[in-house]
Structure formats: C-alpha cells, structure tokens
Design a protein around this motif. Structure first.
Motif, PDB file in Angstrom:
ATOM      1  N   GLU A 142     -56.055 -64.746  25.390  1.00 52.73           N
ATOM      2  CA  GLU A 142     -56.751 -63.882  24.423  1.00 52.73           C
ATOM      3  C   GLU A 142     -56.760 -64.496  23.027  1.00 52.73           C
ATOM      4  O   GLU A 142     -55.730 -64.924  22.509  1.00 52.73           O
ATOM      5  CB  GLU A 142     -56.071 -62.506  24.372  1.00 52.73           C
ATOM      6  CG  GLU A 142     -56.760 -61.508  23.465  1.00 52.73           C
ATOM      7  CD  GLU A 142     -58.208 -61.259  23.829  1.00 52.73           C
ATOM      8  OE1 GLU A 142     -59.095 -61.665  23.032  1.00 52.73           O
ATOM      9  OE2 GLU A 142     -58.460 -60.690  24.912  1.00 52.73           O
ATOM     10  N   GLU A 143     -57.917 -64.527  22.413  1.00 55.94           N
ATOM     11  CA  GLU A 143     -58.054 -65.077  21.061  1.00 55.94           C
ATOM     12  C   GLU A 143     -58.183 -63.989  19.995  1.00 55.94           C
ATOM     13  O   GLU A 143     -57.853 -64.210  18.836  1.00 55.94           O
ATOM     14  CB  GLU A 143     -59.263 -66.010  20.997  1.00 55.94           C
ATOM     15  CG  GLU A 143     -59.130 -67.260  21.877  1.00 55.94           C
ATOM     16  CD  GLU A 143     -60.311 -68.190  21.745  1.00 55.94           C
ATOM     17  OE1 GLU A 143     -61.217 -67.885  20.945  1.00 55.94           O
ATOM     18  OE2 GLU A 143     -60.337 -69.228  22.436  1.00 55.94           O
ATOM     19  N   LYS A 144     -58.670 -62.806  20.388  1.00 56.12           N
ATOM     20  CA  LYS A 144     -58.834 -61.725  19.426  1.00 56.12           C
ATOM     21  C   LYS A 144     -57.592 -60.829  19.426  1.00 56.12           C
ATOM     22  O   LYS A 144     -57.021 -60.561  20.474  1.00 56.12           O
ATOM     23  CB  LYS A 144     -60.067 -60.897  19.779  1.00 56.12           C
ATOM     24  CG  LYS A 144     -61.381 -61.649  19.637  1.00 56.12           C
ATOM     25  CD  LYS A 144     -62.561 -60.743  19.943  1.00 56.12           C
ATOM     26  CE  LYS A 144     -63.880 -61.483  19.786  1.00 56.12           C
ATOM     27  NZ  LYS A 144     -65.047 -60.617  20.102  1.00 56.12           N
ATOM     28  N   PRO A 145     -57.187 -60.345  18.241  1.00 56.45           N
ATOM     29  CA  PRO A 145     -55.991 -59.499  18.179  1.00 56.45           C
ATOM     30  C   PRO A 145     -56.242 -58.107  18.754  1.00 56.45           C
ATOM     31  O   PRO A 145     -57.330 -57.556  18.628  1.00 56.45           O
ATOM     32  CB  PRO A 145     -55.682 -59.426  16.681  1.00 56.45           C
ATOM     33  CG  PRO A 145     -57.003 -59.639  16.012  1.00 56.45           C
ATOM     34  CD  PRO A 145     -57.747 -60.604  16.893  1.00 56.45           C
ATOM     35  N   HIS A 152     -44.004 -58.571  17.512  1.00 54.83           N
ATOM     36  CA  HIS A 152     -43.395 -59.585  18.376  1.00 54.83           C
ATOM     37  C   HIS A 152     -42.936 -58.912  19.673  1.00 54.83           C
ATOM     38  O   HIS A 152     -41.780 -58.508  19.805  1.00 54.83           O
ATOM     39  CB  HIS A 152     -42.219 -60.253  17.670  1.00 54.83           C
ATOM     40  CG  HIS A 152     -41.667 -61.439  18.407  1.00 54.83           C
ATOM     41  ND1 HIS A 152     -40.699 -61.317  19.378  1.00 54.83           N
ATOM     42  CD2 HIS A 152     -41.954 -62.759  18.330  1.00 54.83           C
ATOM     43  CE1 HIS A 152     -40.401 -62.508  19.864  1.00 54.83           C
ATOM     44  NE2 HIS A 152     -41.146 -63.407  19.245  1.00 54.83           N
ATOM     45  N   ASN A 153     -43.861 -58.757  20.610  1.00 48.34           N
ATOM     46  CA  ASN A 153     -43.574 -58.150  21.898  1.00 48.34           C
ATOM     47  C   ASN A 153     -44.062 -59.094  22.982  1.00 48.34           C
ATOM     48  O   ASN A 153     -45.266 -59.157  23.272  1.00 48.34           O
ATOM     49  CB  ASN A 153     -44.256 -56.786  22.012  1.00 48.34           C
ATOM     50  CG  ASN A 153     -43.878 -56.048  23.284  1.00 48.34           C
ATOM     51  OD1 ASN A 153     -43.444 -56.655  24.267  1.00 48.34           O
ATOM     52  ND2 ASN A 153     -44.047 -54.733  23.283  1.00 48.34           N
ATOM     53  N   LEU A 154     -43.152 -59.856  23.548  1.00 49.92           N
ATOM     54  CA  LEU A 154     -43.537 -60.888  24.506  1.00 49.92           C
ATOM     55  C   LEU A 154     -44.154 -60.309  25.776  1.00 49.92           C
ATOM     56  O   LEU A 154     -44.876 -61.007  26.491  1.00 49.92           O
ATOM     57  CB  LEU A 154     -42.321 -61.752  24.858  1.00 49.92           C
ATOM     58  CG  LEU A 154     -41.662 -62.492  23.687  1.00 49.92           C
ATOM     59  CD1 LEU A 154     -40.537 -63.377  24.183  1.00 49.92           C
ATOM     60  CD2 LEU A 154     -42.689 -63.315  22.908  1.00 49.92           C
ATOM     61  N   TRP A 155     -43.890 -59.023  26.049  1.00 51.00           N
ATOM     62  CA  TRP A 155     -44.464 -58.392  27.231  1.00 51.00           C
ATOM     63  C   TRP A 155     -45.953 -58.120  27.064  1.00 51.00           C
ATOM     64  O   TRP A 155     -46.650 -57.845  28.056  1.00 51.00           O
ATOM     65  CB  TRP A 155     -43.734 -57.089  27.537  1.00 51.00           C
ATOM     66  CG  TRP A 155     -42.303 -57.306  27.915  1.00 51.00           C
ATOM     67  CD1 TRP A 155     -41.203 -57.093  27.126  1.00 51.00           C
ATOM     68  CD2 TRP A 155     -41.800 -57.787  29.161  1.00 51.00           C
ATOM     69  NE1 TRP A 155     -40.053 -57.413  27.798  1.00 51.00           N
ATOM     70  CE2 TRP A 155     -40.386 -57.841  29.056  1.00 51.00           C
ATOM     71  CE3 TRP A 155     -42.403 -58.178  30.360  1.00 51.00           C
ATOM     72  CZ2 TRP A 155     -39.578 -58.282  30.107  1.00 51.00           C
ATOM     73  CZ3 TRP A 155     -41.593 -58.606  31.402  1.00 51.00           C
ATOM     74  CH2 TRP A 155     -40.208 -58.656  31.276  1.00 51.00           C
ATOM     75  N   THR A 156     -46.454 -58.167  25.851  1.00 52.77           N
ATOM     76  CA  THR A 156     -47.870 -57.860  25.607  1.00 52.77           C
ATOM     77  C   THR A 156     -48.714 -59.105  25.370  1.00 52.77           C
ATOM     78  O   THR A 156     -49.913 -59.008  25.123  1.00 52.77           O
ATOM     79  CB  THR A 156     -48.026 -56.924  24.389  1.00 52.77           C
ATOM     80  OG1 THR A 156     -47.601 -57.609  23.201  1.00 52.77           O
ATOM     81  CG2 THR A 156     -47.208 -55.655  24.569  1.00 52.77           C
ATOM     82  N   ILE A 157     -48.093 -60.274  25.426  1.00 53.56           N
ATOM     83  CA  ILE A 157     -48.824 -61.513  25.150  1.00 53.56           C
ATOM     84  C   ILE A 157     -49.823 -61.822  26.265  1.00 53.56           C
ATOM     85  O   ILE A 157     -49.519 -61.701  27.452  1.00 53.56           O
ATOM     86  CB  ILE A 157     -47.839 -62.684  24.965  1.00 53.56           C
ATOM     87  CG1 ILE A 157     -47.228 -62.630  23.555  1.00 53.56           C
ATOM     88  CG2 ILE A 157     -48.512 -64.034  25.192  1.00 53.56           C
ATOM     89  CD1 ILE A 157     -46.237 -63.721  23.266  1.00 53.56           C
ATOM     90  N   ASN A 158     -51.019 -62.200  25.843  1.00 55.91           N
ATOM     91  CA  ASN A 158     -52.060 -62.656  26.769  1.00 55.91           C
ATOM     92  C   ASN A 158     -52.425 -64.073  26.351  1.00 55.91           C
ATOM     93  O   ASN A 158     -53.086 -64.279  25.335  1.00 55.91           O
ATOM     94  CB  ASN A 158     -53.277 -61.733  26.708  1.00 55.91           C
ATOM     95  CG  ASN A 158     -54.390 -62.161  27.651  1.00 55.91           C
ATOM     96  OD1 ASN A 158     -54.383 -63.269  28.186  1.00 55.91           O
ATOM     97  ND2 ASN A 158     -55.365 -61.291  27.838  1.00 55.91           N
ATOM     98  N   TRP A 159     -51.993 -65.061  27.118  1.00 57.77           N
ATOM     99  CA  TRP A 159     -52.145 -66.459  26.727  1.00 57.77           C
ATOM    100  C   TRP A 159     -53.610 -66.881  26.597  1.00 57.77           C
ATOM    101  O   TRP A 159     -53.905 -67.901  25.979  1.00 57.77           O
ATOM    102  CB  TRP A 159     -51.437 -67.362  27.729  1.00 57.77           C
ATOM    103  CG  TRP A 159     -49.959 -67.157  27.758  1.00 57.77           C
ATOM    104  CD1 TRP A 159     -49.255 -66.462  28.693  1.00 57.77           C
ATOM    105  CD2 TRP A 159     -48.998 -67.608  26.791  1.00 57.77           C
ATOM    106  NE1 TRP A 159     -47.909 -66.464  28.374  1.00 57.77           N
ATOM    107  CE2 TRP A 159     -47.721 -67.164  27.224  1.00 57.77           C
ATOM    108  CE3 TRP A 159     -49.085 -68.346  25.617  1.00 57.77           C
ATOM    109  CZ2 TRP A 159     -46.557 -67.423  26.514  1.00 57.77           C
ATOM    110  CZ3 TRP A 159     -47.925 -68.627  24.912  1.00 57.77           C
ATOM    111  CH2 TRP A 159     -46.678 -68.159  25.359  1.00 57.77           C
ATOM    112  N   TYR A 217     -53.388 -64.016  14.358  1.00 56.72           N
ATOM    113  CA  TYR A 217     -52.694 -63.605  15.580  1.00 56.72           C
ATOM    114  C   TYR A 217     -52.899 -64.657  16.658  1.00 56.72           C
ATOM    115  O   TYR A 217     -53.952 -65.299  16.733  1.00 56.72           O
ATOM    116  CB  TYR A 217     -53.215 -62.251  16.082  1.00 56.72           C
ATOM    117  CG  TYR A 217     -52.954 -61.131  15.110  1.00 56.72           C
ATOM    118  CD1 TYR A 217     -51.834 -60.323  15.230  1.00 56.72           C
ATOM    119  CD2 TYR A 217     -53.819 -60.905  14.039  1.00 56.72           C
ATOM    120  CE1 TYR A 217     -51.572 -59.311  14.318  1.00 56.72           C
ATOM    121  CE2 TYR A 217     -53.580 -59.898  13.120  1.00 56.72           C
ATOM    122  CZ  TYR A 217     -52.443 -59.105  13.271  1.00 56.72           C
ATOM    123  OH  TYR A 217     -52.193 -58.120  12.363  1.00 56.72           O
ATOM    124  N   ALA A 218     -51.886 -64.810  17.484  1.00 56.10           N
ATOM    125  CA  ALA A 218     -51.986 -65.690  18.635  1.00 56.10           C
ATOM    126  C   ALA A 218     -51.790 -64.865  19.902  1.00 56.10           C
ATOM    127  O   ALA A 218     -50.988 -63.925  19.923  1.00 56.10           O
ATOM    128  CB  ALA A 218     -50.924 -66.784  18.564  1.00 56.10           C
TER     129      ALA A 218
END
Length: 255
Positions: free
Chosen positions: A174-177, A165-172, A243-244
C-alpha cells in the motif's frame, strides 16, 4: 543553538532506500550541525533510564528480522561520549529522575538508521538513552525538560520512534495512507501546534483511533521527551509528514 527533534524512524529499510523521506533526512542533517547527539530510542526499553557511556565505537545491533541481507552488513561507526553521559545523569538526578550508566550496549536500528542518513560520516559523538514505555506522558516530558539546556549548547536531542506504529496493520503493497492513521496524526499535529499539553498527555482518551495507532506506547513516548527538551519560547512545527505501507507514520517535529 540547535532544536530538539522527534523523528519517525519508519522501517529499517530506510537505511538503503532512496525516496522523499530519505532525501528529507539527509537534508535535515546538512541543516543542523550539532557538536553531539543525544538520542532516545524506542528500541531500547528499560524500567530505569539507561544512558550509554563510552568513548569508543559502538557495536551494531540488528534488532529486526526478515529483511534484505544488505541491511545486516551496514556499519555506522559512531563513537560515544562518557563525559556527556555523566552530564546527562547529573541533570536527571537534579530533577529527581533515577538513571544508570550502560557501558556495553550497541546502537539499535532506532538510532543508526536515521543517523546514517542524517550524519553519514559518523563523526559526531552519540549518546543513546533508553525509554520506559510504562511511564506516563507527563513523566516522559519531565525527562526531556531535564536536558532542555542542551539545545543552547549545540547538543541535538532526538526522540526516535513513531506516532502511528502498529505492525499488525502494515500493508507492504500500500502506498496511500489509511484514513484512521491520518486522523490520529492530524489530532497530534493540531495539539502540538496549539501547545495543548493537557490534551496530549490524555491522548489515549481524546485522540481518535488511539488504541489502533498506539497498541504499545514505546514508539510514541520519545515524542513527549523531545517535546520536553525543546525551547518553550519556540513554536513547534512539523518538518515532514509521510506514510509507508499504509499506516507507518514517518512524521518529524521540531521543538
């Protein structure tokens, strides 16, 4: 008898999405029929374990920003249980764990997003409990152990949070983990299945990519609470893993 669960509550948008994970959560609710729910949510932090105690309907807390207006209109009309809250406080006191009663706090999205999918009728009493992310994993585990008898009473204990759970690494988009996120979860899964508590309690030093996966501990700590409240004779297992947005782990364990 019901198991204890750790549920990765993902993004608030889960509440209005239709995908494999929301389908899983709906089916999970159908398969487990508790008489009450005790939920430790990563979105309620307190130095002293705080227990919601009310018999009336909870107010909604929309503790997020920048999402669809639809999310802010969702109502989950669950009621609490002051009797169960008092029971929890007694059990914690019996283990020397300080706690306090809270009669005012509403349900935050760490609770209502997953519960609205699992139990959409909102007809099961819910007691929401805070977490203290500054406590060591061993101490979180002991909090869970204090209420491990609840499973035999058909009271469902849920730890609601997330492993990666690292919001700084989220890519809205991206579908693959991301590989590093998968590696961290692989390590967690292996240690849980082996019941290797010693290593799990030292995940910061031993797990790959731990600092990146867990920049703050509030979302991981409910895992240790759920683990402690499960049946020691049972084999823990992964119920779901996805993963989202590249790195947001939607993993669920049964204990």
């Amino acid at each position: 008898m019901v198991p204890a669960l750790f549920i990765g509550h993902g993004s608030p948008t889960l509440a209005i999405e239709q995908n494999e994970y929301t389908k899983f959560l709906k089916e999970l609710g159908i398969s487990i029929k508790p008489k009450a729910i005790v939920i430790f949510t990563a979105h309620w932090e307190n130095d002293i374990t705080s227990i919601s105690a009310r018999d009336n309907t909870y107010e909604m807390i929309y503790d997020f920003g920048g999402f669809s207006e639809e999310l802010y209109s969702i109502k989950y009309a669950a009621k609490g249980s002051a009797t169960l809250a008092a029971n929890i406080q007694d059990k914690l006191a019996g283990r020397g764990i300080e706690s306090k009663i809270d009669t005012k706090r509403g349900l935050d999205h760490g609770s209502w997003v997953i519960l609205s999918l699992m139990y959409p009728k909102a007809d099961i009493p819910v007691v929401q409990i805070s977490i203290n992310p500054n406590l060591a994993p061993e101490q979180q585990y002991k909090i869970g152990q204090a209420i491990k008898s609840f499973g035999k009473e058909d009271i469902l204990v849920i730890g609601s949070g997330g492993t990666v759970h690292n919001l700084w690494t989220i890519n809205w988009e991206e579908e693959k983990p991301e590989k590093w996120a998968v590696e961290f979860d692989d390590w967690i899964v292996d240690r849980i299945e082996e019941k290797d508590l010693k290593s799990l309690f030292s995940y910061k030093q031993l797990a790959p990519n731990s600092k990146r996966a867990v920049p703050r501990e509030e979302h991981l700590m409910p895992l240790f609470i759920a683990m402690g409240s499960g049946g020691e004779e049972k084999a823990p297992k992964v119920l779901h893993r996805s993963y989202a947005y590249g790195t947001l782990s939607q993993i669920c364990f049964e204990f």
